[in-house]
Write an enzyme that holds these catalytic residues in place. Structure first.
Site, PDB file in Angstrom:
ATOM      1  N   GLU A 156      41.341  32.998  36.639  1.00  0.00           N
ATOM      2  CA  GLU A 156      39.884  32.964  36.537  1.00  0.00           C
ATOM      3  C   GLU A 156      39.437  31.754  35.714  1.00  0.00           C
ATOM      4  O   GLU A 156      39.896  31.564  34.586  1.00  0.00           O
ATOM      5  CB  GLU A 156      39.405  34.262  35.872  1.00  0.00           C
ATOM      6  CG  GLU A 156      39.718  35.486  36.732  1.00  0.00           C
ATOM      7  CD  GLU A 156      39.842  36.778  35.923  1.00  0.00           C
ATOM      8  OE1 GLU A 156      39.396  36.819  34.765  1.00  0.00           O
ATOM      9  OE2 GLU A 156      40.400  37.750  36.471  1.00  0.00           O
ATOM     10  N   GLU A 161      42.420  40.853  38.570  1.00  0.00           N
ATOM     11  CA  GLU A 161      43.779  40.646  38.045  1.00  0.00           C
ATOM     12  C   GLU A 161      44.838  41.153  39.009  1.00  0.00           C
ATOM     13  O   GLU A 161      45.903  40.554  39.160  1.00  0.00           O
ATOM     14  CB  GLU A 161      43.941  41.311  36.671  1.00  0.00           C
ATOM     15  CG  GLU A 161      43.285  40.538  35.524  1.00  0.00           C
ATOM     16  CD  GLU A 161      41.769  40.615  35.516  1.00  0.00           C
ATOM     17  OE1 GLU A 161      41.210  41.489  36.215  1.00  0.00           O
ATOM     18  OE2 GLU A 161      41.129  39.818  34.813  1.00  0.00           O
ATOM     19  N   GLN A 165      42.999  35.646  31.661  1.00  0.00           N
ATOM     20  CA  GLN A 165      42.055  34.968  30.774  1.00  0.00           C
ATOM     21  C   GLN A 165      42.299  35.396  29.326  1.00  0.00           C
ATOM     22  O   GLN A 165      42.229  34.587  28.416  1.00  0.00           O
ATOM     23  CB  GLN A 165      40.633  35.283  31.207  1.00  0.00           C
ATOM     24  CG  GLN A 165      39.643  34.283  30.688  1.00  0.00           C
ATOM     25  CD  GLN A 165      38.382  34.251  31.529  1.00  0.00           C
ATOM     26  OE1 GLN A 165      37.591  35.190  31.482  1.00  0.00           O
ATOM     27  NE2 GLN A 165      38.176  33.196  32.291  1.00  0.00           N
ATOM     28  N   PHE A 166      42.594  36.668  29.156  1.00  0.00           N
ATOM     29  CA  PHE A 166      43.136  37.198  27.899  1.00  0.00           C
ATOM     30  C   PHE A 166      44.238  38.161  28.303  1.00  0.00           C
ATOM     31  O   PHE A 166      44.088  38.873  29.289  1.00  0.00           O
ATOM     32  CB  PHE A 166      42.059  37.947  27.108  1.00  0.00           C
ATOM     33  CG  PHE A 166      41.069  37.031  26.440  1.00  0.00           C
ATOM     34  CD1 PHE A 166      41.224  36.669  25.108  1.00  0.00           C
ATOM     35  CD2 PHE A 166      39.981  36.537  27.148  1.00  0.00           C
ATOM     36  CE1 PHE A 166      40.312  35.818  24.501  1.00  0.00           C
ATOM     37  CE2 PHE A 166      39.073  35.678  26.551  1.00  0.00           C
ATOM     38  CZ  PHE A 166      39.234  35.312  25.219  1.00  0.00           C
ATOM     39  N   ASP A 189      44.928  40.869  27.199  1.00  0.00           N
ATOM     40  CA  ASP A 189      44.436  42.249  27.210  1.00  0.00           C
ATOM     41  C   ASP A 189      44.174  42.729  28.641  1.00  0.00           C
ATOM     42  O   ASP A 189      44.354  43.896  28.962  1.00  0.00           O
ATOM     43  CB  ASP A 189      43.134  42.356  26.408  1.00  0.00           C
ATOM     44  CG  ASP A 189      43.289  41.787  25.008  1.00  0.00           C
ATOM     45  OD1 ASP A 189      43.213  42.557  24.057  1.00  0.00           O
ATOM     46  OD2 ASP A 189      43.510  40.562  24.877  1.00  0.00           O
ATOM     47  N   PHE A 190      43.752  41.813  29.500  1.00  0.00           N
ATOM     48  CA  PHE A 190      43.387  42.189  30.870  1.00  0.00           C
ATOM     49  C   PHE A 190      44.600  42.432  31.756  1.00  0.00           C
ATOM     50  O   PHE A 190      44.473  42.816  32.909  1.00  0.00           O
ATOM     51  CB  PHE A 190      42.457  41.135  31.477  1.00  0.00           C
ATOM     52  CG  PHE A 190      41.200  40.973  30.681  1.00  0.00           C
ATOM     53  CD1 PHE A 190      40.295  42.017  30.601  1.00  0.00           C
ATOM     54  CD2 PHE A 190      40.941  39.823  29.963  1.00  0.00           C
ATOM     55  CE1 PHE A 190      39.150  41.909  29.821  1.00  0.00           C
ATOM     56  CE2 PHE A 190      39.807  39.699  29.191  1.00  0.00           C
ATOM     57  CZ  PHE A 190      38.898  40.743  29.115  1.00  0.00           C
ATOM     58  N   ILE A 191      45.757  42.232  31.220  1.00  0.00           N
ATOM     59  CA  ILE A 191      46.977  42.475  31.983  1.00  0.00           C
ATOM     60  C   ILE A 191      47.096  43.957  32.330  1.00  0.00           C
ATOM     61  O   ILE A 191      47.771  44.329  33.291  1.00  0.00           O
ATOM     62  CB  ILE A 191      48.208  41.955  31.207  1.00  0.00           C
ATOM     63  CG1 ILE A 191      49.344  41.613  32.172  1.00  0.00           C
ATOM     64  CG2 ILE A 191      48.639  42.934  30.131  1.00  0.00           C
ATOM     65  CD1 ILE A 191      50.453  40.810  31.524  1.00  0.00           C
ATOM     66  N   HIS A 211      40.201  41.692  22.924  1.00  0.00           N
ATOM     67  CA  HIS A 211      40.551  40.270  22.999  1.00  0.00           C
ATOM     68  C   HIS A 211      41.540  39.884  21.905  1.00  0.00           C
ATOM     69  O   HIS A 211      41.572  38.757  21.462  1.00  0.00           O
ATOM     70  CB  HIS A 211      39.296  39.385  22.904  1.00  0.00           C
ATOM     71  CG  HIS A 211      38.377  39.515  24.081  1.00  0.00           C
ATOM     72  ND1 HIS A 211      37.563  40.596  24.266  1.00  0.00           N
ATOM     73  CD2 HIS A 211      38.173  38.708  25.150  1.00  0.00           C
ATOM     74  CE1 HIS A 211      36.878  40.454  25.383  1.00  0.00           C
ATOM     75  NE2 HIS A 211      37.226  39.315  25.943  1.00  0.00           N
TER      76      HIS A 211
END
Ligand SMILES: Cc1ncc(C[n+]2csc(CCOP(=O)(O)OP(=O)(O)O)c2C)c(N)n1
Ligand SMILES: [Mg+2]
Lengths: 400, 324
Positions: free
Chosen positions: B29, B60, B82-83, B85-87, B127
């Protein structure tokens, strides 16, 4: 698009459908003999969809089967023994017993990608295959299948949307077999045609009688060629029926008997036999030859499978990681310079043609499509706008 | 030799790998025109074009799924979160699709999933996380978490050239704070090898990522008190370099593990078990852990400071251990 079949091809379609069914009939026997490890899934009633769609692919094209796509695997060059061995968890199976059912594939020869159980996940994966094929200049098309239930997953949406933004050469076949385990399609989505979703992705879709192998093939062929020409992705909804329970253990008592009867009368193989005879595409003798061949092949492959050993226990510990020595080499069919600097270099700015507004003060209403019919629970679903302050009326009762 | 930031080292690795191998492509992204939320991919699109640097929708699952599909045709995609955390949004693609592919049916998945992780920048609960251990628990993946520019560049190159799915965590606190001289020519750092960052005889301190710097500072202080710490930077969490840990422990007979990840289920527990199973007789004291609290990462600075392990915590634990 004019799509015609040669007589041998008509017969080949029959061969694959019949092989699909006969092999699964044999699997049921094996299941009853306790020779199948785990569950047994059936594509009874859906053979035309699997075979007709896969038959539209070329050798270079890629596909990923779902659990009911035995027919597609056969078309792509797998043999009954592979399916027997997978279900029997034997060493000679394509996965050497590490996985079962249709969970196998072949990157090198057949271009088949193994599914995983989690529904929807293949949609983004096949999108990636399609994008990579285009990048390498291979001019390939990627195809996968998904059930009506599987279209409710987030992965399906993310994958279709990404494919659409990329205009990926990807054909997604939605096998609407009316049931997702015990849940009727009306409980998955409040729309009549699953193909309607394509509109939201801005892509082309088709709806086809999934029990008519020639119709399925024609539609799939057209979709595949349109994708190859850069018009993808394309969604095909095939209307069909799962003629058994979810798996062998499930007697499917939740399916109304009349529904089975309706679809039994539209059995894809019986219909195709009638078609071939009426069109004079085969003789009784040719039909018998095909049936004999299938009988022989299944017997041979079954004997082979039954004689295959179980895997040695130590195999469990092997092959978690791919060693460095294994060579991974993409097959370039375009000049590599095209993707390398300075040729690849671009100016990094977005071209924005449309600034996104609507006419000043404008309001637009987009009504829901015609209210869906009864959802199978005896309740009528009523579309309503919630009214502030008022108690929401129950949608129960006889309806209006 | 050039003096570069942690971030620049990562950017160079991407740049050089794309230059070296046309099979390497990047997707994520805002990575193209914008150059990434932290500018790690700045300049890639200009040089390598739209086909190799793909700005994706916020999906994602589609990003990782597509990377897996691309890898089946022999590409080596690098997917950006992008971070990190979003995994969580693509957990399934990683743990069920990518990780098991080679084992189940012999299809390697040479992809890298990389992105910024870690706290200390007041990013709040979504984040700042360190989600590495979800993946260390998944056979088939490799998990890398470097601490220095040199390692970040060398490990990322190795990750891209590796035939397996590699998760590459970039501690965002280090991005612009840590600088180092690194060689100008091509080099790699092998995956799966820890590094002894400081030698010492009194106790073994195992850590990784941003905590390496916290622990180095603590080690300086401890040295002034006469406690010589042997500091091991794991660099790769999966596969874990067991030998380096055990070797050091056999020398110092004491073990302290420090990580920024939360305590329960963190890698410290795994390392403690490893030592108990293989070198129990060599232990002269308890195995101690200094980690983040078992809570979400809080937002407000005093709360986050309380949450994160610091130099003082490490020094105190080391002193306690040294008494045995
Ligand atoms: C994400 C996910 N959730 C749940 C399941 C369990 N499950 C397996 S098949 C199935 C029903 C699938 O229905 P549909 O997609 O219509 O395919 P069909 O079985 O009708 O071919 C369910 C719920 C699964 N495989 N994946
Ligand atoms: Mg279904």
């Amino acid at each position: 698009m004019k799509i015609s079949l040669r007589r041998e091809q008509y017969l080949e379609l029959y061969y694959y459908m019949r092989l699909n069914r006969s092999l699964e009939e044999r699997l049921v026997t094996l299941f009853r003999q306790n020779k199948v490890v785990g569950g047994l899934y059936s594509s009874l009633g859906q053979e035309a969809t699997s075979v007709g769609t896969a038959y539209a692919l070329e050798k270079r094209d890629w596909m990923a089967p779902m659990i009911r796509n035995v027919g597609a695997l056969l078309v792509k060059g797998y043999r009954p023994r592979d399916i027997f061995l997978q279900y029997m968890a034997r060493y000679d199976s394509p996965t050497h017993g590490k996985d079962g059912t249709s969970h196998f594939g072949d990157l090198k020869e057949r271009h088949v990608i193994s599914p995983i159980s989690m529904l929807g996940d293949l949609i983004p994966v096949m999108t990636g295959v399609a994008i990579a094929g285009r990048y390498l200049g291979q001019n390939i098309v990627a195809m996968t299948w998904i059930g009506d239930g599987g279209t409710s997953t987030g992965a399906f949406h993310e994958g279709m949307n990404f494919a659409a933004t990329q205009r990926a050469p990807f054909v997604c076949v939605v096998e609407n077999n009316q049931w997702a385990y015990s849940t009727p399609v009306r409980r998955q989505v409040p729309i009549r045609n699953l193909a309607d979703r394509a509109r939201a992705y801005g892509i082309t879709s088709y709806i086809v009688d999934g029990n008519d192998v020639v119709a399925v093939y024609r539609v799939a062929k057209e979709a595949v060629e349109r994708c190859r020409a850069g018009e993808g992705p394309i969604l095909i909804e095939a209307k069909t029926m799962r003629m058994k329970g979810h798996a062998q253990h499930d007697p499917a008592e939740y399916v109304p008997r009349e529904m089975f009867e309706y679809w039994q009368a539209r059995d894809p193989i019986a219909r195709y036999e009638t078609f071939l005879s009426r069109q004079g595409l085969w003789t009784e003798q040719e039909k018998q030859q095909i049936l004999d061949r299938i009988e022989r092949e299944i017997a041979e492959d079954l004997a082979f499978a039954e004689n295959s050993p179980f895997p040695p226990p130590e195999l469990a510990e092997q092959g978690v990681y791919c060693e460095d020595a294994y060579e991974i080499k993409p097959e370039w069919q375009r000049p590599i310079e095209e993707v390398m600097p300075p040729k690849a270099s671009v100016q990094a700015v977005w071209q924005v043609e449309d600034f996104g507004g609507i006419a000043e003060g404008a309001v637009q209403v987009i009504e829901a499509a015609a209210a869906p019919a009864r959802d199978g629970t005896g309740r009528r679903q009523v579309a309503r706008t919630p009214q502030r302050g008022k108690k929401k009326l129950s949608a129960r009762g006889k309806g209006r | 030799m050039a003096h570069v930031t942690f971030l620049e080292a990562i950017r160079q690795a991407l740049f050089e790998e794309m230059e070296r191998d046309p099979a390497v492509v990047c997707l994520g992204e805002d990575i193209g025109v914008y150059g990434g939320a932290f500018k790690v991919t700045a300049g890639l699109l200009e040089r390598f074009g739209w086909e190799r640097v793909i700005d994706t929708p916020i999906s994602e699952t589609a990003i990782v799924g597509a990377a897996v599909g691309m890898s089946y045709l022999g590409l080596r995609p690098v997917a950006e979160m992008q971070f990190m955390d979003f995994i969580a949004c693509c957990f399934n693609q990683i743990t069920n699709f990518a990780a098991k592919s080679y084992y189940r049916w012999g299809a390697p998945v040479p992809i890298v999933i990389r992105g910024p992780s870690g706290g200390g920048v007041h990013g709040g609960p979504f984040h700042s996380q360190n989600p590495e251990m979800y993946f260390v628990h998944t056979p088939g993946l490799k998990v890398v978490y470097p601490a220095t520019p040199y390692d970040a560049k060398g490990l990322l190159k190795s990750a891209i050239r590796d035939n397996n799915p590699v998760l590459f965590f970039e501690h965002k606190f280090l991005y612009r704070r840590i600088k180092e001289e690194i060689p100008a020519d091509d080099y790699t750092v092998p995956l799966g090898q820890a590094k002894v960052r400081r030698e010492g005889r009194d106790l073994t301190l195992v850590t990784y990522a941003a905590m390496v710097h916290t622990c180095l500072e603590a080690a300086e202080q401890l040295a002034q008190e006469g406690i010589e710490v042997e500091l091991i930077d794991l660099r790769t969490l999966l596969p874990l370099d067991r030998e380096t840990i055990l070797q050091s422990l056999r020398k110092t007979n004491k073990l302290l593990v420090v990580h920024e990840d939360t305590k329960t289920g963190g890698i410290a527990g795994e390392i403690a078990a490893l030592v108990c199973e293989n070198a129990f007789e060599d232990l002269d004291g308890p195995i101690l852990r200094v980690t983040a609290l078992d809570t979400p990462v809080p937002y407000s600075p005093p709360l986050e400071e309380r949450f994160l392990p610091n130099v003082h915590d490490v020094v105190r634990a080391a002193r306690e251990l040294a008494r045995y």
